[in-house]
Design a protein around this motif. Structure first.
Motif, PDB file in Angstrom:
ATOM      1  N   ALA A   1      -5.897  -2.409  -4.285  1.00 42.07           N
ATOM      2  CA  ALA A   1      -5.328  -1.386  -5.177  1.00 42.07           C
ATOM      3  C   ALA A   1      -4.590  -2.057  -6.339  1.00 42.07           C
ATOM      4  CB  ALA A   1      -4.387  -0.495  -4.387  1.00 42.07           C
ATOM      5  N   TYR A   2      -3.913  -3.143  -6.028  1.00 44.24           N
ATOM      6  CA  TYR A   2      -3.142  -3.890  -7.046  1.00 44.24           C
ATOM      7  C   TYR A   2      -4.104  -4.518  -8.062  1.00 44.24           C
ATOM      8  CZ  TYR A   2       0.645  -7.071  -8.613  1.00 44.24           C
ATOM      9  OH  TYR A   2       1.608  -7.748  -9.343  1.00 44.24           O
ATOM     10  N   GLU A   3      -5.183  -5.095  -7.550  1.00 42.25           N
ATOM     11  CA  GLU A   3      -6.198  -5.687  -8.441  1.00 42.25           C
ATOM     12  C   GLU A   3      -6.781  -4.603  -9.353  1.00 42.25           C
ATOM     13  OE1 GLU A   3      -6.566  -8.881  -8.827  1.00 42.25           O
ATOM     14  OE2 GLU A   3      -5.096  -9.103  -7.227  1.00 42.25           O
ATOM     15  N   TYR A   4      -7.071  -3.442  -8.768  1.00 39.92           N
ATOM     16  CA  TYR A   4      -7.638  -2.323  -9.519  1.00 39.92           C
ATOM     17  C   TYR A   4      -6.673  -1.864 -10.620  1.00 39.92           C
ATOM     18  CZ  TYR A   4      -9.814   2.183 -10.500  1.00 39.92           C
ATOM     19  OH  TYR A   4     -10.398   3.250 -11.148  1.00 39.92           O
ATOM     20  N   LEU A   5      -5.395  -1.785 -10.248  1.00 41.83           N
ATOM     21  CA  LEU A   5      -4.375  -1.377 -11.219  1.00 41.83           C
ATOM     22  C   LEU A   5      -4.372  -2.335 -12.413  1.00 41.83           C
ATOM     23  CD1 LEU A   5      -1.644   0.411 -11.721  1.00 41.83           C
ATOM     24  CD2 LEU A   5      -0.516  -1.653 -10.940  1.00 41.83           C
TER      25      LEU A   5
ATOM     26  N   ALA B   1       0.803  -1.228   0.000  1.00 44.20           N
ATOM     27  CA  ALA B   1       0.000   0.000   0.000  1.00 44.20           C
ATOM     28  C   ALA B   1       0.837   1.279   0.000  1.00 44.20           C
ATOM     29  CB  ALA B   1      -0.927  -0.012   1.208  1.00 44.20           C
ATOM     30  N   ASP B   2       1.961   1.273   0.717  1.00 47.06           N
ATOM     31  CA  ASP B   2       2.768   2.500   0.825  1.00 47.06           C
ATOM     32  C   ASP B   2       3.570   2.806  -0.440  1.00 47.06           C
ATOM     33  OD1 ASP B   2       4.168   0.130   1.562  1.00 47.06           O
ATOM     34  OD2 ASP B   2       5.781   1.315   2.435  1.00 47.06           O
ATOM     35  N   HIS B   3       3.378   1.999  -1.472  1.00 45.41           N
ATOM     36  CA  HIS B   3       4.031   2.232  -2.759  1.00 45.41           C
ATOM     37  C   HIS B   3       3.012   2.388  -3.882  1.00 45.41           C
ATOM     38  CE1 HIS B   3       8.111   1.144  -1.230  1.00 45.41           C
ATOM     39  NE2 HIS B   3       7.322   0.660  -0.278  1.00 45.41           N
ATOM     40  N   ILE B   4       1.870   1.688  -3.743  1.00 49.76           N
ATOM     41  CA  ILE B   4       0.922   1.637  -4.865  1.00 49.76           C
ATOM     42  C   ILE B   4      -0.257   2.610  -4.717  1.00 49.76           C
ATOM     43  CG2 ILE B   4      -0.493  -0.259  -3.908  1.00 49.76           C
ATOM     44  CD1 ILE B   4      -0.807  -1.338  -6.744  1.00 49.76           C
ATOM     45  N   ASN B   5      -0.710   2.864  -3.512  1.00 49.14           N
ATOM     46  CA  ASN B   5      -1.954   3.644  -3.357  1.00 49.14           C
ATOM     47  C   ASN B   5      -1.888   5.014  -4.050  1.00 49.14           C
ATOM     48  OD1 ASN B   5      -2.917   1.505  -1.935  1.00 49.14           O
ATOM     49  ND2 ASN B   5      -3.280   2.608  -0.021  1.00 49.14           N
ATOM     50  N   GLY B   6      -0.819   5.736  -3.781  1.00 49.72           N
ATOM     51  CA  GLY B   6      -0.657   7.058  -4.392  1.00 49.72           C
ATOM     52  C   GLY B   6      -0.520   6.976  -5.909  1.00 49.72           C
ATOM     53  N   LEU B   7       0.039   5.855  -6.386  1.00 55.16           N
ATOM     54  CA  LEU B   7       0.211   5.706  -7.843  1.00 55.16           C
ATOM     55  C   LEU B   7      -1.134   5.705  -8.561  1.00 55.16           C
ATOM     56  CD1 LEU B   7       2.953   3.134  -8.876  1.00 55.16           C
ATOM     57  CD2 LEU B   7       2.931   5.617  -9.080  1.00 55.16           C
TER      58      LEU B   7
ATOM     59  N   PRO C   1       5.158  -8.657 -12.045  1.00 52.09           N
ATOM     60  CA  PRO C   1       3.814  -9.208 -11.827  1.00 52.09           C
ATOM     61  C   PRO C   1       3.752 -10.333 -10.801  1.00 52.09           C
ATOM     62  CG  PRO C   1       4.691  -9.920 -13.934  1.00 52.09           C
ATOM     63  CD  PRO C   1       5.721  -9.037 -13.331  1.00 52.09           C
ATOM     64  N   VAL C   2       4.080  -9.992  -9.565  1.00 48.37           N
ATOM     65  CA  VAL C   2       3.980 -10.975  -8.477  1.00 48.37           C
ATOM     66  C   VAL C   2       2.519 -11.115  -8.069  1.00 48.37           C
ATOM     67  CG1 VAL C   2       6.267 -10.662  -7.482  1.00 48.37           C
ATOM     68  CG2 VAL C   2       4.429  -9.120  -6.826  1.00 48.37           C
ATOM     69  N   GLU C   3       2.244 -12.186  -7.342  1.00 49.61           N
ATOM     70  CA  GLU C   3       0.884 -12.334  -6.816  1.00 49.61           C
ATOM     71  C   GLU C   3       0.854 -11.743  -5.418  1.00 49.61           C
ATOM     72  OE1 GLU C   3      -0.566 -16.370  -7.183  1.00 49.61           O
ATOM     73  OE2 GLU C   3       0.234 -16.353  -9.231  1.00 49.61           O
ATOM     74  N   TYR C   4      -0.142 -10.914  -5.185  1.00 53.89           N
ATOM     75  CA  TYR C   4      -0.260 -10.315  -3.863  1.00 53.89           C
ATOM     76  C   TYR C   4      -1.681  -9.804  -3.671  1.00 53.89           C
ATOM     77  CZ  TYR C   4       0.712  -7.515   0.260  1.00 53.89           C
ATOM     78  OH  TYR C   4       0.685  -6.999   1.522  1.00 53.89           O
ATOM     79  N   PRO C   5      -2.328 -10.197  -2.562  1.00 48.60           N
ATOM     80  CA  PRO C   5      -3.712  -9.777  -2.365  1.00 48.60           C
ATOM     81  C   PRO C   5      -3.803  -8.334  -1.872  1.00 48.60           C
ATOM     82  CG  PRO C   5      -2.989 -11.123  -0.511  1.00 48.60           C
ATOM     83  CD  PRO C   5      -1.816 -11.003  -1.440  1.00 48.60           C
ATOM     84  N   ASN C   6      -4.126  -7.452  -2.761  1.00 46.97           N
ATOM     85  CA  ASN C   6      -4.249  -6.037  -2.405  1.00 46.97           C
ATOM     86  C   ASN C   6      -5.251  -5.437  -3.395  1.00 46.97           C
ATOM     87  OD1 ASN C   6      -3.933  -3.255  -2.421  1.00 46.97           O
ATOM     88  ND2 ASN C   6      -1.741  -3.340  -1.994  1.00 46.97           N
TER      89      ASN C   6
END
Ligand code: ZN
Length: 280
Positions: free
Chosen positions: A129-133, A100-106, A122-127
């Protein structure tokens, strides 16, 4: 009659003089605009004080690369201080990893600016914001791997990690961070994302990392990053810790700062020093 003729003559002369002035003025504006456009200017890297998170702007003239975007909308206010007012395009964006501290602002940057490409691992990670991206910006997402280059004028950026052809799903997603080396007008700036000691060790074969100018230390200067062996290998002149005041993780850890002091590395911390800007 004589008076009228003289007045007309004066008026004509005034008009003629003013036309010349107006033309000269327009010509001056034209040259200023043209010169401003063609002048590329110095290259700079700015470690933006976005609280607990990373957001690093590299720019030269109208060309920008943004590495990470912090945890919230702070990045928008900080970017506005440095981007030319008419420039609403960020050519390249790099997401080091989907915390979150790297992607949210993006995501907010992507909403407010036109972005050329978003490079990511493209790692797998449940977030969410990442899914939205991935759902919303699929057309500009580009997988990055070692050897990929971002280049413009005095900016040369090369990805060092993830390694080409290697598919490893790390348990600790920090160690899946994209690591980039930028050479800015000859100065080496190493951006570690949230890499910890395990990932640092994988980079020890890159002999061109022996002697770098600026190290954006991994994982907000946590004690689990910036190992003695990595610092001895890279010998940075300057280190940057990107941390928010009173953050729950206690970054930067004093053990890391002690290592910097022992090894004569000058260090800056964003919450103490604000935006940290280097121009080359
Ligand atoms: Zn982080």
């Amino acid at each position: 009659m004589k008076n009228t003729t003289t007045t007309l003559k004066i008026l004509k002369e005034l008009l003629f003089r003013n036309i010349l002035n107006i033309l000269f003025f327009l010509l001056a504006i034209f040259f200023v605009v043209i010169l401003k456009k063609t002048e590329i200017g110095q290259v700079e890297v700015i470690f933006l004080n976005v609280g607990q998170g990373d957001a690093i702007l590299i720019q030269q003239g109208n060309y920008q690369i943004l590495v990470d975007g912090g945890a919230d909308d702070t990045v928008l206010y900080e970017l506005a201080k440095y981007l030319p007012w008419y420039d609403k395009t960020i050519e390249k964006v790099v997401l080091t990893h989907p915390h979150a501290d790297h992607i949210n602002g993006l995501l907010l940057v992507l909403k407010n600016y036109t972005v050329g490409e978003v490079y990511y691992n493209p790692v797998e990670y449940p977030n969410l914001a990442y899914e939205y991206l991935k759902d919303t910006y699929n057309d500009i997402l580009v997988e990055i791997k070692s050897g990929d280059v971002l280049e413009y004028e005095d900016i040369y950026g090369v990805a060092l990690y993830p390694f080409e052809g290697e598919k490893i799903q790390e348990k600790n997603v920090n160690n899946s961070s994209v690591v980039m080396l930028f050479v800015l007008n000859g100065y080496k700036v190493l951006l570690m994302g949230d890499a910890e000691a395990e990932l640092e060790e994988k980079l020890l074969d890159y002999t061109f990392l022996e002697g770098i100018d600026i190290l954006k230390a991994g994982h907000h200067c946590s004690r689990t990053s910036s190992s003695i062996s990595f610092l001895s290998f890279t010998q940075p002149t300057v280190a940057v810790c990107m941390c928010g005041i009173g953050n729950s993780l206690g970054h930067p850890h004093y053990e890391t700062l002690e290592k910097f002091e022992k090894m004569n590395v000058q260090y800056f911390v964003t919450y103490r020093d604000g935006n940290i800007r280097f121009r080359f």
